[in-house]
Design an enzyme around this catalytic site. Structure first.
Site, PDB file in Angstrom:
ATOM      1  CD  GLU A 509      -2.903   1.303   0.271  1.00 39.26           C
ATOM      2  OE1 GLU A 509      -2.993   0.431  -0.608  1.00 39.26           O
ATOM      3  OE2 GLU A 509      -3.646   2.309   0.297  1.00 39.26           O
ATOM      4  CB  THR A 620     -10.046   8.803 -10.924  1.00 38.57           C
ATOM      5  OG1 THR A 620      -8.871   8.391 -10.230  1.00 38.57           O
ATOM      6  CG2 THR A 620     -11.254   8.782 -10.010  1.00 38.57           C
TER       7      THR A 620
HETATM    8  C1  DMJ Z   1     -10.278   3.838  -7.206  1.00 39.08           C
HETATM    9  O1  DMJ Z   1     -11.526   3.928  -6.675  1.00 39.08           O
HETATM   10  C2  DMJ Z   1      -9.871   5.076  -7.927  1.00 39.08           C
HETATM   11  O2  DMJ Z   1      -8.793   4.827  -8.733  1.00 39.08           O
HETATM   12  C3  DMJ Z   1      -9.536   6.203  -7.013  1.00 39.08           C
HETATM   13  O3  DMJ Z   1      -9.075   7.342  -7.694  1.00 39.08           O
HETATM   14  C4  DMJ Z   1      -8.456   5.776  -6.054  1.00 39.08           C
HETATM   15  N1  DMJ Z   1      -8.753   4.537  -5.414  1.00 39.08           N
HETATM   16  C5  DMJ Z   1      -9.324   3.433  -6.115  1.00 39.08           C
HETATM   17  C6  DMJ Z   1      -8.369   2.377  -6.600  1.00 39.08           C
HETATM   18  O4  DMJ Z   1      -7.246   2.174  -5.886  1.00 39.08           O
END
Ligand code: DMJ
Length: 645
Positions: A509, A620
């Protein structure tokens, strides 16, 4: 008839005059006939031809290049009647329009022709301009005409403005057999993850693969089916159509947006709104558009703050919103309020309602106005005062996708959003000056910044930045382009290192670069891997940008590691410690595994023409949203306006 003798004129003289008149009239009519004939044979006698050739017929012509046929195929897959593609067809359409416009003219009598010959020029000009308008009207389809009238979004027009077919020539199938084999494997992983979700957790948000049940959680305000919404586009692009249809049916019959719980504005936006929007743009199914709009509207009350900066949590039923309890002094989080732009601009596009764009532009305006320490954007901002609450800066969690959405807003605007461009490159410069570091072992990484003090830690989340810097490289200052591409490659390399240095070949992580650590986690609490996509996401972009085969090989290493350590009997699970092969599973198949991790892997092993970057940006959560080719869309809009006037 009696001829009265005129005074002073003899009878014979009168007869002579009459015969002269007769000859003159004869001569005159001969002259008229001659002129008329000459006009008819002049090369540009369109007007006369239009009058006489009223029965001209034309046959439709069928022509289509490979890619046009692919685009048609895509529309068919989306269940839409394909429109003739752009380019070739518009010329064809014009030809046929001209000919059709001839055939539509009612036959005109000779009398009328003679009237025209008598020379009413103004009348001729009027006729001409009307006929031009008619040609334009015939160039648009009836659905477009309806759209023009009601001012709604035209899906047909949208597909005509795409530069390439979304699914490529052959669904992105790579010609190289080894890559195809890898791609088939990723598709199998998706099928396995999906089938187990369906079997044990259908309608719940995520699958718990060890206990074989569903997880609801409290991020989505009572909304259900996060894995379904997150999977729609992945299933679709992989051609898993039966599964896609099951997902669609669930959205149709079971997705209930009238929930009354506490939702994360950010999560609902990136997963639900993003997933629905992307499903709409890929398939043209009205269902997704209307659900996205309905949900988008429910998010608006979160913006009712003194500054217009939304709060992080919203009750989808009552519209009450508040800040996360853990966020200092009731602040809003940069990565949350800064990750709405792409989806909200599309909500405005689809609804023709500027409110969504206004809301996110207001956020940008405020961020532009306030002072930034060393040009950096801290992670916490008060929605009441509009001031930074803490000076913690990070490209990983809390900050990450704010930067991502700046460059993607610019790209999604077809490179017209100069405000976003300026902010992105300004931020990147500040990041380079303050956060980018080189480890003793020569690895480039992004540290975190706490009021001027560096924390030499990089989160898995920050690994998306390899891809981000890569896709933005080309639009940087000319003398910086190669540098940005190199920086993107270096960051991606570092993130790959964080994988190779673990026993499972999966990354932790967070990893550190202090106390002798080189891209490894030093704290127990940072050792977990929850099926996150960011490292693979950067491999995918770097592959598209460089075609260096190492990125595909690195992606394959990740597939093997996922198979070995995360695949369990009933799905995929995160693991608690990447540094031991005696793995302990966390019993959670995150919805972003289906939406992002597997989609990016599939794209990595596909040809570049599957969701080409000339037409799409990924939100994202890896939901593809189309680049808005405004000039094309506006051209057609202008055409429509002429019609409706
Ligand atoms: C997802 O939900 C998206 O990429 C977000 O921007 C960050 N965290 C998670 C994946 O790790």
């Amino acid at each position: 008839m009696v001829f009265r003798k005129l005074p002073g004129v003899s009878a014979s003289g009168m007869g002579l005059r009459l015969s002269q008149k007769f000859v003159f009239l004869l001569f005159l009519s001969g002259l008229i006939t001659l002129c008329f004939g000459a006009l008819f044979f002049l090369p540009d006698s369109v007007r006369l031809k239009r009058i006489f050739l009223s029965k001209t017929e034309t046959q439709p012509v069928t022509v289509g290049s490979g890619s046009e046929n692919d685009a048609r195929e895509h529309l068919k897959r989306a269940g839409k009647e394909p429109e003739p593609p752009r380019g070739v067809t518009s010329a064809k359409r014009e030809t046929s329009t001209k000919l059709k416009s001839l055939s539509r003219k009612p036959p005109v009598s000779l009398e009328a022709t003679e009237e025209r010959l008598a020379g009413d020029r103004a009348q001729e000009d009027l006729t001409l301009s009307r006929s031009r308008t008619e040609s334009a009207s015939e160039r648009v389809t009836s659905s477009d005409r309806a759209a023009a009238g009601s001012d709604t979004f035209s899906y047909q027009k949208f597909t005509r403005c795409l530069l390439k077919p979304p699914l490529g020539r052959d669904g992105g199938k790579p010609s190289d057999p080894k890559t195809e084999e890898r791609r088939v494997k990723v598709k199998e992983m998706m099928k396995f993850a999906w089938d187990n979700y369906k079997l044990y957790a259908w309608g719940k948000n995520e699958l718990r693969p060890l206990t074989r049940n569903g997880h609801i959680g409290n991020m989505f305000g009572g909304l259900r089916g996060a894995s379904i919404i997150d999977s729609l586009d992945t299933l679709y692009i992989m051609g898993l159509m039966e599964d896609y249809n099951d997902a669609k049916e669930w959205v149709q019959n079971s997705l209930d947006l009238n929930s009354n719980g506490e939702a994360s504005l950010f999560e609902v936006n990136i997963r639900y709104v993003g997933g629905l929007l992307s499903a709409y743009y890929l398939t043209g199914e009205e269902l997704y558009r209307s659900k996205a709009m309905e949900l988008g509207e429910k998010l608006l009350p979160a913006f009712n703050t003194p500054t217009g900066i939304p709060r992080g949590v919203i009750n989808l039923g009552s519209g009450t919103s508040w800040s996360w309890g853990w966020a200092s002094a009731g602040s809003s989080i940069l990565a949350e309020f800064g990750t709405l732009h792409l989806e909200f601009v599309h909500l405005s596009e689809l609804s023709n309602n500027p409110i969504y764009t206004e809301k996110v532009m207001n956020i940008r305006k405020l961020l532009n106005k306030i002072e930034k320490p060393h040009g950096l954007y801290p992670n916490f901002l008060s929605p009441v005062s509009g001031n930074w609450v803490q000076h913690h800066v990070s490209i990983g969690g809390l900050g990450d996708s704010f930067y991502e959405y700046l460059i993607k807003s610019y790209l999604m605007s077809d490179k017209t959003d100069d405000g976003a461009k300026k902010m992105y490159y300004g931020a990147l410069e500040a990041i380079e000056a303050n956060l980018v570091q080189k480890s003793t072992g020569g690895l480039t990484y992004m540290a975190e910044w706490r009021g001027g003090i560096l924390d030499h830690k990089m989160g898995h989340l920050a690994c998306f930045s390899g891809g981000m810097i890569g896709i933005g490289a080309d639009d940087g200052a000319p003398d910086k382009r190669q540098h940005y591409l190199d920086l993107a490659a270096e960051i991606t390399h570092t993130c790959h290192e964080s994988y190779t240095r673990s026993a499972t070949k999966l990354g932790p992580e967070a990893f550190r670069f202090d106390a002798g650590a080189e891209a490894t986690a030093t704290r127990l609490s940072d050792r977990y891997y929850i099926l996150r996509p960011e490292v693979i996401e950067s491999y995918m972009y770097m592959w598209r940008l460089t075609h260096d085969p190492k990125y595909r090989d690195w992606g394959w290493e990740a597939v093997e590691a996922l198979e070995e350590h995360c695949r369990v009997e009933s799905g995929f699970s995160g693991i608690r410690d990447v540094y031991t092969v005696t793995v302990s599973h966390d019993n959670m198949q995150q919805s972003f595994f289906l939406s992002e991790t597997l989609k990016y892997l599939y794209l990595l092993f596909s040809d570049d023409d599957l969701l080409p970057l000339e037409d799409w940006v990924f939100n994202t959560e890896a939901h593809p949203l189309p680049i808005i080719h405004k000039s094309c869309l506006q051209d057609e809009a202008t055409e429509e306006k002429t019609v409706s006037n």
